[in-house]
Enzyme design. Sequence first.
Site, PDB file in Angstrom:
ATOM      1  N   HIS A 121       0.965  -1.031  -0.111  1.00  0.00           N
ATOM      2  CA  HIS A 121       0.038  -0.052  -0.153  1.00  0.00           C
ATOM      3  C   HIS A 121       0.719   1.312  -0.094  1.00  0.00           C
ATOM      4  O   HIS A 121       1.939   1.478   0.410  1.00  0.00           O
ATOM      5  CB  HIS A 121      -1.141   0.119   1.407  1.00  0.00           C
ATOM      6  CG  HIS A 121      -2.281  -0.755   1.043  1.00  0.00           C
ATOM      7  ND1 HIS A 121      -3.057  -0.426  -0.038  1.00  0.00           N
ATOM      8  CD2 HIS A 121      -2.722  -1.684   1.758  1.00  0.00           C
ATOM      9  CE1 HIS A 121      -4.076  -1.487   0.133  1.00  0.00           C
ATOM     10  NE2 HIS A 121      -4.043  -2.094   1.102  1.00  0.00           N
ATOM     11  N   CYS A 177       0.199   2.554  -4.584  1.00  0.00           N
ATOM     12  CA  CYS A 177      -0.467   3.681  -4.978  1.00  0.00           C
ATOM     13  C   CYS A 177       0.118   4.906  -4.833  1.00  0.00           C
ATOM     14  O   CYS A 177       0.982   5.062  -3.849  1.00  0.00           O
ATOM     15  CB  CYS A 177      -1.947   3.891  -4.268  1.00  0.00           C
ATOM     16  SG  CYS A 177      -2.910   2.302  -4.748  1.00  0.00           S
TER      17      CYS A 177
END
Length: 331
Positions: A121, A177
Amino acid sequence: MHRPPTGQQNYGPQFENQQNHQMQQPYFQYSQCTGKKKGLCIGINYTGQKGELKGCINDARNIQRFLCENYGYRKEDIVMLTDDAQNSRQIPTRENIIQAMQWLVRGAQPNDSLFFHYSGHGGSTKDLDGDEADGYDEVIYPVDYDNAGHLVDDIMHDLMVKPLPAGCRLTAIFDSCHSGSALDLPYIYSTEGKVKEPNLAAEAGQGVLSAVSSYARGDMSGVFKSAVGLFKTASGNTQKAQEVARQTKTSPADVISWSGCKDSQTSADAYEAGQATGAMSYAFMTALGRSKEQTYQELLVEIRTILKEKYSQKPQLSSSHPMDTSIMFIC
């Protein structure tokens, strides 16, 4: 196509050294990648946690195998941090990640080749030192982020870029991301091989659009705040931020970063070739698997072409110095 030139590469205006009053000019040195090779691969699935991912551990192992089979790295010289590890020191906690980053660059010499890969992440947080054109720092999330917090791009730059000598290569891949400038390298390149200037209005729109991607990895905040992307256009002075970044984050070392998407985008947790995988990691290995002899520009175009068929994310190429993107990618 040619290999990187040897020796010191000067660029930019000359300036007077305030201490000895001699004229100097910024410089860097390409690595020939003929020295020692070390790697650090981090894959975090966040098993049992909110926002669990499927392909990140696969990414880390696939990249390790890819480096050993294609670029002369040895398995014993690649540290693996995955959240399914049996050894507690190999769990990708914030502390273990920091220690592994320090290990990666320790004793680095000219013409060494270091490789960093992160799949997990990513997110963003308010920029506090004025070096981000969009007003936000990029971050990665260790497996224990709930307790220990995230890792900001400024810290990763201090740990892995600043200690490197001229002529030492660090190749980084961020399959996460909001990773466009996750290593805080000040020169970002277009598919035409030219340095890009930030277009914040376009970035904000992209941020909102990318939120609806069906393959998108979950934002750590739980809900994508589309207003954040729009707010970025109003925060920070673009020209000033770029100037600060180039004054403070340029390096004489040879640091290259491939990121899965722009700062305003999400990166896909995908399913390719029969297994869960990060789309960027898959595209990087697929592109070089088709042809090892590609220029940086060709490789960027090829990676984007592979992803364009299914995904909206646009991988980014950035560097710690102005570079010639027509030279051959080596690591």
